[in-house]
Design a protein around this motif. Sequence first.
Motif, PDB file in Angstrom:
ATOM      1  N   SER A  20     -37.491  41.315  48.755  1.00  0.00           N
ATOM      2  CA  SER A  20     -36.495  41.476  47.701  1.00  0.00           C
ATOM      3  C   SER A  20     -35.740  42.801  47.802  1.00  0.00           C
ATOM      4  CB  SER A  20     -37.159  41.375  46.326  1.00  0.00           C
ATOM      5  OG  SER A  20     -38.013  42.490  46.080  1.00  0.00           O
ATOM      6  N   HIS A  21     -36.183  43.697  48.691  1.00  0.00           N
ATOM      7  CA  HIS A  21     -35.566  45.016  48.798  1.00  0.00           C
ATOM      8  C   HIS A  21     -34.306  44.971  49.671  1.00  0.00           C
ATOM      9  CE1 HIS A  21     -39.503  47.366  47.717  1.00  0.00           C
ATOM     10  NE2 HIS A  21     -38.975  46.723  46.694  1.00  0.00           N
ATOM     11  N   PRO A  22     -33.416  45.964  49.550  1.00  0.00           N
ATOM     12  CA  PRO A  22     -32.238  46.025  50.426  1.00  0.00           C
ATOM     13  C   PRO A  22     -32.650  46.053  51.890  1.00  0.00           C
ATOM     14  CG  PRO A  22     -32.105  47.661  48.666  1.00  0.00           C
ATOM     15  CD  PRO A  22     -33.476  47.103  48.611  1.00  0.00           C
ATOM     16  N   VAL A  23     -31.833  45.440  52.731  1.00  0.00           N
ATOM     17  CA  VAL A  23     -32.171  45.264  54.146  1.00  0.00           C
ATOM     18  C   VAL A  23     -31.567  46.370  55.005  1.00  0.00           C
ATOM     19  CG1 VAL A  23     -31.875  43.765  56.157  1.00  0.00           C
ATOM     20  CG2 VAL A  23     -32.395  42.774  53.914  1.00  0.00           C
ATOM     21  N   ILE A  24     -32.382  46.908  55.899  1.00  0.00           N
ATOM     22  CA  ILE A  24     -31.912  47.754  57.003  1.00  0.00           C
ATOM     23  C   ILE A  24     -32.154  46.977  58.292  1.00  0.00           C
ATOM     24  CG2 ILE A  24     -32.316  49.836  58.362  1.00  0.00           C
ATOM     25  CD1 ILE A  24     -32.976  51.316  55.817  1.00  0.00           C
ATOM     26  N   LEU A  25     -31.089  46.704  59.041  1.00  0.00           N
ATOM     27  CA  LEU A  25     -31.179  46.026  60.327  1.00  0.00           C
ATOM     28  C   LEU A  25     -31.065  47.065  61.430  1.00  0.00           C
ATOM     29  CD1 LEU A  25     -31.265  43.214  61.798  1.00  0.00           C
ATOM     30  CD2 LEU A  25     -28.761  43.385  61.910  1.00  0.00           C
ATOM     31  N   LEU A  26     -32.083  47.139  62.288  1.00  0.00           N
ATOM     32  CA  LEU A  26     -32.143  48.120  63.370  1.00  0.00           C
ATOM     33  C   LEU A  26     -31.714  47.479  64.686  1.00  0.00           C
ATOM     34  CD1 LEU A  26     -35.588  49.792  62.529  1.00  0.00           C
ATOM     35  CD2 LEU A  26     -33.299  50.599  61.893  1.00  0.00           C
ATOM     36  N   VAL A  27     -30.760  48.101  65.379  1.00  0.00           N
ATOM     37  CA  VAL A  27     -30.212  47.571  66.625  1.00  0.00           C
ATOM     38  C   VAL A  27     -30.470  48.581  67.741  1.00  0.00           C
ATOM     39  CG1 VAL A  27     -28.206  46.517  67.703  1.00  0.00           C
ATOM     40  CG2 VAL A  27     -28.372  46.567  65.194  1.00  0.00           C
ATOM     41  N   MET A  28     -31.198  48.153  68.767  1.00  0.00           N
ATOM     42  CA  MET A  28     -31.608  49.076  69.822  1.00  0.00           C
ATOM     43  C   MET A  28     -30.582  49.100  70.962  1.00  0.00           C
ATOM     44  SD  MET A  28     -33.350  51.448  70.983  1.00  0.00           S
ATOM     45  CE  MET A  28     -34.386  51.984  69.641  1.00  0.00           C
ATOM     46  N   GLY A  29     -30.820  50.000  71.932  1.00  0.00           N
ATOM     47  CA  GLY A  29     -29.836  50.310  72.955  1.00  0.00           C
ATOM     48  C   GLY A  29     -30.009  49.626  74.290  1.00  0.00           C
ATOM     49  N   LEU A  30     -29.330  50.171  75.295  1.00  0.00           N
ATOM     50  CA  LEU A  30     -29.237  49.588  76.629  1.00  0.00           C
ATOM     51  C   LEU A  30     -30.603  49.383  77.263  1.00  0.00           C
ATOM     52  CD1 LEU A  30     -27.503  48.794  79.137  1.00  0.00           C
ATOM     53  CD2 LEU A  30     -27.576  51.230  79.765  1.00  0.00           C
ATOM     54  N   GLY A  31     -30.904  48.131  77.604  1.00  0.00           N
ATOM     55  CA  GLY A  31     -32.152  47.817  78.289  1.00  0.00           C
ATOM     56  C   GLY A  31     -33.391  48.159  77.489  1.00  0.00           C
ATOM     57  N   ALA A  32     -33.251  48.312  76.171  1.00  0.00           N
ATOM     58  CA  ALA A  32     -34.355  48.787  75.332  1.00  0.00           C
ATOM     59  C   ALA A  32     -34.812  47.690  74.380  1.00  0.00           C
ATOM     60  CB  ALA A  32     -33.932  50.020  74.544  1.00  0.00           C
ATOM     61  N   GLN A  33     -36.118  47.484  74.321  1.00  0.00           N
ATOM     62  CA  GLN A  33     -36.682  46.497  73.417  1.00  0.00           C
ATOM     63  C   GLN A  33     -36.729  47.049  71.990  1.00  0.00           C
ATOM     64  OE1 GLN A  33     -40.251  44.476  75.026  1.00  0.00           O
ATOM     65  NE2 GLN A  33     -39.994  45.760  76.834  1.00  0.00           N
ATOM     66  N   MET A  34     -36.851  46.135  71.050  1.00  0.00           N
ATOM     67  CA  MET A  34     -36.856  46.531  69.646  1.00  0.00           C
ATOM     68  C   MET A  34     -38.022  47.450  69.310  1.00  0.00           C
ATOM     69  SD  MET A  34     -38.097  43.074  67.701  1.00  0.00           S
ATOM     70  CE  MET A  34     -39.860  42.794  67.431  1.00  0.00           C
ATOM     71  N   VAL A  35     -39.105  47.393  70.073  1.00  0.00           N
ATOM     72  CA  VAL A  35     -40.268  48.239  69.784  1.00  0.00           C
ATOM     73  C   VAL A  35     -40.004  49.704  70.102  1.00  0.00           C
ATOM     74  CG1 VAL A  35     -41.988  46.403  69.981  1.00  0.00           C
ATOM     75  CG2 VAL A  35     -41.279  47.646  72.040  1.00  0.00           C
ATOM     76  N   LEU A  36     -38.840  50.004  70.696  1.00  0.00           N
ATOM     77  CA  LEU A  36     -38.453  51.404  70.861  1.00  0.00           C
ATOM     78  C   LEU A  36     -38.107  52.047  69.525  1.00  0.00           C
ATOM     79  CD1 LEU A  36     -38.159  53.261  73.444  1.00  0.00           C
ATOM     80  CD2 LEU A  36     -38.664  50.848  73.862  1.00  0.00           C
ATOM     81  N   TRP A  37     -37.872  51.248  68.493  1.00  0.00           N
ATOM     82  CA  TRP A  37     -37.821  51.797  67.140  1.00  0.00           C
ATOM     83  C   TRP A  37     -39.271  52.079  66.729  1.00  0.00           C
ATOM     84  CZ3 TRP A  37     -33.388  53.301  65.233  1.00  0.00           C
ATOM     85  CH2 TRP A  37     -32.205  52.641  65.577  1.00  0.00           C
ATOM     86  N   PRO A  38     -39.671  53.327  66.577  1.00  0.00           N
ATOM     87  CA  PRO A  38     -41.075  53.648  66.329  1.00  0.00           C
ATOM     88  C   PRO A  38     -41.598  53.011  65.046  1.00  0.00           C
ATOM     89  CG  PRO A  38     -39.833  55.622  66.906  1.00  0.00           C
ATOM     90  CD  PRO A  38     -38.827  54.544  66.674  1.00  0.00           C
ATOM     91  N   GLU A  39     -42.822  52.557  65.113  1.00  0.00           N
ATOM     92  CA  GLU A  39     -43.455  51.989  63.918  1.00  0.00           C
ATOM     93  C   GLU A  39     -43.445  52.986  62.772  1.00  0.00           C
ATOM     94  OE1 GLU A  39     -44.590  49.028  63.345  1.00  0.00           O
ATOM     95  OE2 GLU A  39     -44.556  48.100  65.327  1.00  0.00           O
ATOM     96  N   GLU A  40     -43.614  54.268  63.093  1.00  0.00           N
ATOM     97  CA  GLU A  40     -43.634  55.292  62.055  1.00  0.00           C
ATOM     98  C   GLU A  40     -42.293  55.373  61.318  1.00  0.00           C
ATOM     99  OE1 GLU A  40     -46.519  56.401  65.299  1.00  0.00           O
ATOM    100  OE2 GLU A  40     -44.450  55.668  65.196  1.00  0.00           O
ATOM    101  N   LEU A  41     -41.194  55.189  62.047  1.00  0.00           N
ATOM    102  CA  LEU A  41     -39.888  55.192  61.408  1.00  0.00           C
ATOM    103  C   LEU A  41     -39.724  53.958  60.528  1.00  0.00           C
ATOM    104  CD1 LEU A  41     -37.072  56.337  60.953  1.00  0.00           C
ATOM    105  CD2 LEU A  41     -36.328  55.194  63.052  1.00  0.00           C
ATOM    106  N   VAL A  42     -40.151  52.801  61.047  1.00  0.00           N
ATOM    107  CA  VAL A  42     -40.095  51.574  60.255  1.00  0.00           C
ATOM    108  C   VAL A  42     -40.892  51.744  58.965  1.00  0.00           C
ATOM    109  CG1 VAL A  42     -40.760  49.141  60.195  1.00  0.00           C
ATOM    110  CG2 VAL A  42     -39.716  50.092  62.262  1.00  0.00           C
ATOM    111  N   GLU A  43     -42.109  52.273  59.085  1.00  0.00           N
ATOM    112  CA  GLU A  43     -42.963  52.468  57.906  1.00  0.00           C
ATOM    113  C   GLU A  43     -42.336  53.451  56.918  1.00  0.00           C
ATOM    114  OE1 GLU A  43     -46.609  53.714  59.638  1.00  0.00           O
ATOM    115  OE2 GLU A  43     -47.087  51.736  60.476  1.00  0.00           O
ATOM    116  N   ALA A  44     -41.700  54.495  57.432  1.00  0.00           N
ATOM    117  CA  ALA A  44     -41.060  55.479  56.554  1.00  0.00           C
ATOM    118  C   ALA A  44     -39.896  54.855  55.783  1.00  0.00           C
ATOM    119  CB  ALA A  44     -40.572  56.674  57.372  1.00  0.00           C
ATOM    120  N   LEU A  45     -39.140  53.987  56.444  1.00  0.00           N
ATOM    121  CA  LEU A  45     -38.028  53.317  55.769  1.00  0.00           C
ATOM    122  C   LEU A  45     -38.538  52.332  54.722  1.00  0.00           C
ATOM    123  CD1 LEU A  45     -35.752  52.615  58.877  1.00  0.00           C
ATOM    124  CD2 LEU A  45     -35.459  54.427  57.171  1.00  0.00           C
ATOM    125  N   VAL A  46     -39.616  51.626  55.057  1.00  0.00           N
ATOM    126  CA  VAL A  46     -40.224  50.697  54.098  1.00  0.00           C
ATOM    127  C   VAL A  46     -40.727  51.466  52.879  1.00  0.00           C
ATOM    128  CG1 VAL A  46     -42.200  49.162  53.715  1.00  0.00           C
ATOM    129  CG2 VAL A  46     -40.795  48.910  55.779  1.00  0.00           C
TER     130      VAL A  46
END
Length: 297
Positions: A20-46
Amino acid sequence: MPEITANNLTLHYDEHGDPSHPVILLVMGLGAQMVLWPEELVEALVAKGYRVIRYDNRDIGLSQKFDGARAPGIKMQVIRKLIGWPARVPYSLKDMADDGIGVLDALNIEKAHIVGASMGGMIAQLMAIHHGQRMLSLTSIMSTTGNAKLPQADKQAIETLTAPIQSTEEEWLIEHGIAIQRAIGSPGFTPDPERQRARVTQTIRRSVYPAGLPRQLAAIIDDGDRTKRLAGVTVPTLVLHGEGDPLVKVEAGRATAEAIPDAKLVTIPGWGHDLPQELIGRLADEITAHAGASAAA
């Protein structure tokens, strides 16, 4: 891990936080998988009250591949671009922006805060150009307008990033991944060697697909300079860039902020072309402060 059909492709994604919360969509870069967004950053945003969605771009990670599609040679593509001749590319950067909007469509999300890093920042810029009505805010991280006159990457950084894969043995791939991190990483922050190795190992065990990188790079070159197009962006925009970035120089971040009306620019000393652990809190604060202010406007 869940997968969805978005823009007629199969894309892998994950999501965290209250639906139900506002959505942040994370888009990663060249040749980079989505897991390059650190879990710690995801958790901090949550923790700051957001529903966070990551996804693998087309042609990387666990998303749909374009096996057999040939990208034009970089030198010839650049020459054709300079003289105004079109190059035949497997897909465009706008196609990749449409993929991100397709993720929102598949998940029944009307609007989102879009945060893109490096090539992901370029993709996010194109979302703002073509799909601004679907965006609550734009955060462009360590990215560029595509203006070829801007300072270019350090030779070692670009050569290490685009070096051909010489072996499929896991240990070689790990060392190669670490070499890339060292070449493009933050000069002002020292990574923990064990943590760095663990993250690279996790990424390699998830997926190794070097064939997608030249096709994604061709899409970047094909898109060219977005400066004039960015002048029409009305989405509230934050530009984050490292002052020590060896791959996409800080001047590119400044140019991005100058190109987008009323964009806010934040540069950070010592930050390179990565997401170091020491900056997770700062980045989460900057992203969510911008998102919150945009929502309140």
